[in-house]
Design a protein around this motif. Structure first.
Motif, mmCIF file in Angstrom:
data_model
loop_
_atom_site.group_PDB
_atom_site.id
_atom_site.type_symbol
_atom_site.label_atom_id
_atom_site.label_comp_id
_atom_site.label_asym_id
_atom_site.label_seq_id
_atom_site.Cartn_x
_atom_site.Cartn_y
_atom_site.Cartn_z
ATOM 1 N N GLU A 17 13.445 40.714 2.355
ATOM 2 C CA GLU A 17 12.431 40.566 3.500
ATOM 3 C C GLU A 17 11.217 39.737 3.132
ATOM 4 O O GLU A 17 10.311 39.764 3.924
ATOM 5 N N LEU A 18 11.339 38.971 1.979
ATOM 6 C CA LEU A 18 10.291 38.030 1.705
ATOM 7 C C LEU A 18 10.683 36.542 1.645
ATOM 8 O O LEU A 18 12.172 36.341 1.630
ATOM 9 N N LEU A 19 9.986 35.668 1.942
ATOM 10 C CA LEU A 19 10.318 34.112 2.090
ATOM 11 C C LEU A 19 9.257 33.252 0.911
ATOM 12 O O LEU A 19 8.230 33.578 0.946
ATOM 13 N N ALA A 20 9.842 32.727 0.184
ATOM 14 C CA ALA A 20 9.256 31.954 -0.984
ATOM 15 C C ALA A 20 9.564 30.570 -0.732
ATOM 16 O O ALA A 20 10.710 30.061 -0.342
ATOM 17 N N GLY A 21 8.561 29.685 -0.597
ATOM 18 C CA GLY A 21 8.621 28.386 -0.343
ATOM 19 C C GLY A 21 7.502 27.493 -0.509
ATOM 20 O O GLY A 21 6.426 28.035 -0.776
ATOM 21 N N PRO A 22 7.193 26.218 -0.474
ATOM 22 C CA PRO A 22 6.211 25.214 -0.553
ATOM 23 C C PRO A 22 5.805 25.005 0.827
ATOM 24 O O PRO A 22 5.986 25.108 1.679
ATOM 25 N N GLY A 66 0.845 -1.027 0.028
ATOM 26 C CA GLY A 66 0.084 0.019 0.001
ATOM 27 C C GLY A 66 1.054 1.188 -0.135
ATOM 28 O O GLY A 66 2.102 1.303 0.315
ATOM 29 N N TRP A 67 0.239 2.293 -0.456
ATOM 30 C CA TRP A 67 1.049 3.489 -0.499
ATOM 31 C C TRP A 67 0.158 4.879 -0.276
ATOM 32 O O TRP A 67 -1.017 4.644 -0.732
ATOM 33 N N ASP A 68 0.721 6.069 0.001
ATOM 34 C CA ASP A 68 0.280 7.169 0.094
ATOM 35 C C ASP A 68 1.466 8.034 -0.313
ATOM 36 O O ASP A 68 2.211 8.381 0.507
ATOM 37 N N LEU A 69 1.187 8.486 -1.626
ATOM 38 C CA LEU A 69 2.421 8.967 -2.251
ATOM 39 C C LEU A 69 1.856 10.460 -2.863
ATOM 40 O O LEU A 69 0.837 10.500 -3.410
ATOM 41 N N MET A 70 2.468 11.479 -2.956
ATOM 42 C CA MET A 70 2.442 12.637 -3.606
ATOM 43 C C MET A 70 3.445 13.502 -3.864
ATOM 44 O O MET A 70 4.600 13.242 -3.594
ATOM 45 N N VAL A 71 3.521 14.331 -4.959
ATOM 46 C CA VAL A 71 4.524 14.939 -5.628
ATOM 47 C C VAL A 71 4.898 16.218 -4.778
ATOM 48 O O VAL A 71 3.797 16.803 -4.262
ATOM 49 N N HIS A 72 5.914 16.926 -5.160
ATOM 50 C CA HIS A 72 6.270 18.009 -4.499
ATOM 51 C C HIS A 72 7.148 18.856 -5.220
ATOM 52 O O HIS A 72 8.133 18.097 -5.919
ATOM 53 N N SER A 73 7.387 20.080 -5.224
ATOM 54 C CA SER A 73 8.554 20.948 -5.997
ATOM 55 C C SER A 73 9.718 20.690 -5.356
ATOM 56 O O SER A 73 9.985 20.659 -3.795
ATOM 57 N N VAL A 74 10.673 20.419 -5.721
ATOM 58 C CA VAL A 74 12.082 20.247 -5.347
ATOM 59 C C VAL A 74 12.829 21.504 -5.138
ATOM 60 O O VAL A 74 13.666 21.538 -4.757
ATOM 61 N N GLU A 75 12.462 22.647 -5.543
ATOM 62 C CA GLU A 75 13.148 23.805 -5.292
ATOM 63 C C GLU A 75 13.034 24.296 -3.939
ATOM 64 O O GLU A 75 11.837 24.059 -3.456
ATOM 65 N N ALA A 77 1.996 25.634 -5.406
ATOM 66 C CA ALA A 77 3.239 25.026 -5.263
ATOM 67 C C ALA A 77 4.270 25.501 -4.693
ATOM 68 O O ALA A 77 5.196 25.126 -3.901
ATOM 69 N N ARG A 78 4.128 27.118 -4.693
ATOM 70 C CA ARG A 78 5.187 27.796 -4.087
ATOM 71 C C ARG A 78 4.310 29.056 -3.683
ATOM 72 O O ARG A 78 4.044 29.726 -4.411
ATOM 73 N N GLU A 79 4.354 29.289 -2.285
ATOM 74 C CA GLU A 79 3.812 30.554 -1.828
ATOM 75 C C GLU A 79 4.625 31.331 -1.096
ATOM 76 O O GLU A 79 5.987 31.273 -1.187
ATOM 77 N N LEU A 80 4.369 32.666 -0.813
ATOM 78 C CA LEU A 80 5.076 33.918 -0.343
ATOM 79 C C LEU A 80 4.483 34.399 0.889
ATOM 80 O O LEU A 80 3.470 34.763 1.105
#
Length: 449
Positions: free
Chosen positions: A243-248, A224-233, A427-430
């Motif tokens: 002064e800002l932070l960008a990330g997933p 069984g599996w529970d798998l999901m994709v993600h940005s590798v940046e 996929a990438r927030e600020l």
């Protein structure tokens, strides 16, 4: 009839400055970036939170074991959820709780039961849309794959392929000449399936065999599996002055990280606390919270009740404890957007780095009322942290959180707060680089009482 008086947070004497928990600064935001990068799934997030709690002296308790009434820090893990609490020495069974609530999941693409697919010489992975992502933000982005593998013997194993493995390729503008004029239109089934290689033949089992090898699991052991994709940046500071932070996954691992930091800080100086500080980070908020690890499930109530009963309490003690309990439901909210200011309420424009936001909706999409505002205002004042108010534009539907669910399910006074961000559900927030540690300081002051 007037509302019965509730216990006031100001009614208890202030604790001495010598026992005041630590405060957080820019180093907290640096640490948040590390946490985000190491937590591509809810399962990784709670494992990382648990490791931090363990280093702070907390110990894991198992739900199938009998619980004792000893003092100290404890936590329960269930899937992608964690509930942690600290019991000061000599705590009475009817002692109320102070809870920071958050969620571990984020909108993304998740692998289907039969993952191997492909056409036209491309090998693809079949995915299903989880929650409400901004679909276009997943296009033409280098994606990894992570999650939980369930093995034949009943155990589980975390896996994380944190390198460019998948990509959802966008159609070239030459084949969609109207895309800039008419807008991008994506079919969730046809247009969001990522590619991961070449080959005419689709072979069932290829993806799972690859992940078994990656995780060091013998062939054929994954059932069984529970798998999901993600940005590798990786997360990164942004802007001329950074002064800002960008990330997933800042919605809502930013709050999980801040809540973990606040709980461990308070526990380090926990003698004399008038209540029991708690962190409750749930899964499945993005699709309604209705699961055994979601806020609409029995996890939180069960943990709190067992804590009362383990200390020799009765149902009456449980009722008294819950009646005096307060929860801050911490989730991200909307900062005013410079290109779409008309979408916001004209008199409420939360700004990044302006401090955490207090979320209000009179139709109970958020759980905040006037008394809850007072609780949060007192915590921010104690921490020396500014805060802002958020309400939705009347012409726009309002989102919701675990706040109303927690209030209704457990009869707990709940206040909805968070950090203002842009690009929510991308996929990438600020966010602002200061807001994460301002939130952590406010949560610490709240848990400290």
């Amino acid at each position: 009839m007037s509302e019965p008086a509730r216990p006031s947070p100001a009614a208890t004497p202030p604790r001495s400055a010598a026992r005041a928990p630590r405060t957080f600064d820019r180093g907290h935001t640096d640490d948040l970036m590390t946490f985000l990068a190491a937590s591509p799934t809810p399962y990784h997030a709670v494992a990382n939170a648990a490791e931090r709690l363990k280093r702070a002296g907390f110990r894991q308790v198992v739900e199938t074991d009998a619980w004792d009434g000893t003092s100290g820090g404890k936590y329960v893990l269930r899937g992608g959820a964690i509930v942690a609490w600290y019991v000061p020495e000599g705590t009475a069974p009817h002692t109320p709780f102070r809870i920071v609530g958050a969620h571990t999941d984020s909108p993304n693409l998740r692998v289907k039961p039969r993952p191997d697919s492909g056409t036209q010489g491309w090998r693809q992975v079949a995915v299903e849309i989880y929650g409400g992502p901004l679909l276009n933000s997943w296009l033409d982005r280098d994606l990894g794959l992570a999650g939980r593998l369930s093995l034949r013997d009943g155990s589980t194993r975390l896996v994380n392929v944190d390198r460019p493995l998948l990509r959802v390729p966008q159609l070239a503008i030459h084949l969609d000449r109207s895309v800039n004029a008419d807008g991008l239109k994506l079919d969730k089934q046809r247009h969001m399936q990522p590619v991961w290689g070449l080959g005419e033949e689709v072979r069932d089992g290829d993806l799972i065999a690859f992940l078994e090898d990656t995780a060091g699991v013998p062939s054929g052991e994954v059932t069984g599996w529970d798998l999901m994709v993600h940005s590798v940046e990786p997360p990164a500071y942004l802007g001329r002055d950074k002064e800002l932070l960008a990330g997933p996954r800042m919605d809502n691992l930013l709050s999980v990280h801040a809540g973990t930091a606040a709980l461990t800080a308070v526990a380090a100086t926990g003698a004399g606390l008038p209540h029991i500080p708690v962190l409750a980070a749930f899964d499945h908020e993005e699709n309604g919270s209705q699961s055994d690890t979601g806020a609409d499930g029995p996890l939180l109530g069960g943990v709190l009740e067992r804590s009362v009963f383990a200390r020799g309490g009765s149902y009456e003690d449980r009722a008294r404890a819950f009646a005096g309990t307060v929860c801050l439901s911490s989730d991200t909210g909307h900062a005013v957007h410079p290109n779409y200011a008309e979408r916001h309420d004209p008199t409420h424009h939360p700004r990044v780095d302006g401090g955490p936001i207090l979320k209000v909706n009179v139709n109970n999409r958020y759980a905040t009322d006037g008394s809850g505002r007072s609780v949060f205002a007192a915590a921010c004042e104690k921490a020396g942290v500014p805060f802002q108010s958020f309400v939705s534009n009347n012409a726009m539907p309002c989102g919701t959180t675990i706040g109303p669910i927690t209030a209704a399910r457990h009869g707990i006074r709940t206040v909805d707060i968070g950090v203002a961000i842009l690009s929510m559900h991308s996929a990438r927030e600020l966010c602002g680089a200061k807001d994460p540690f301002l939130l952590a300081n406010a949560l610490t002051a709240f848990l400290d009482g």
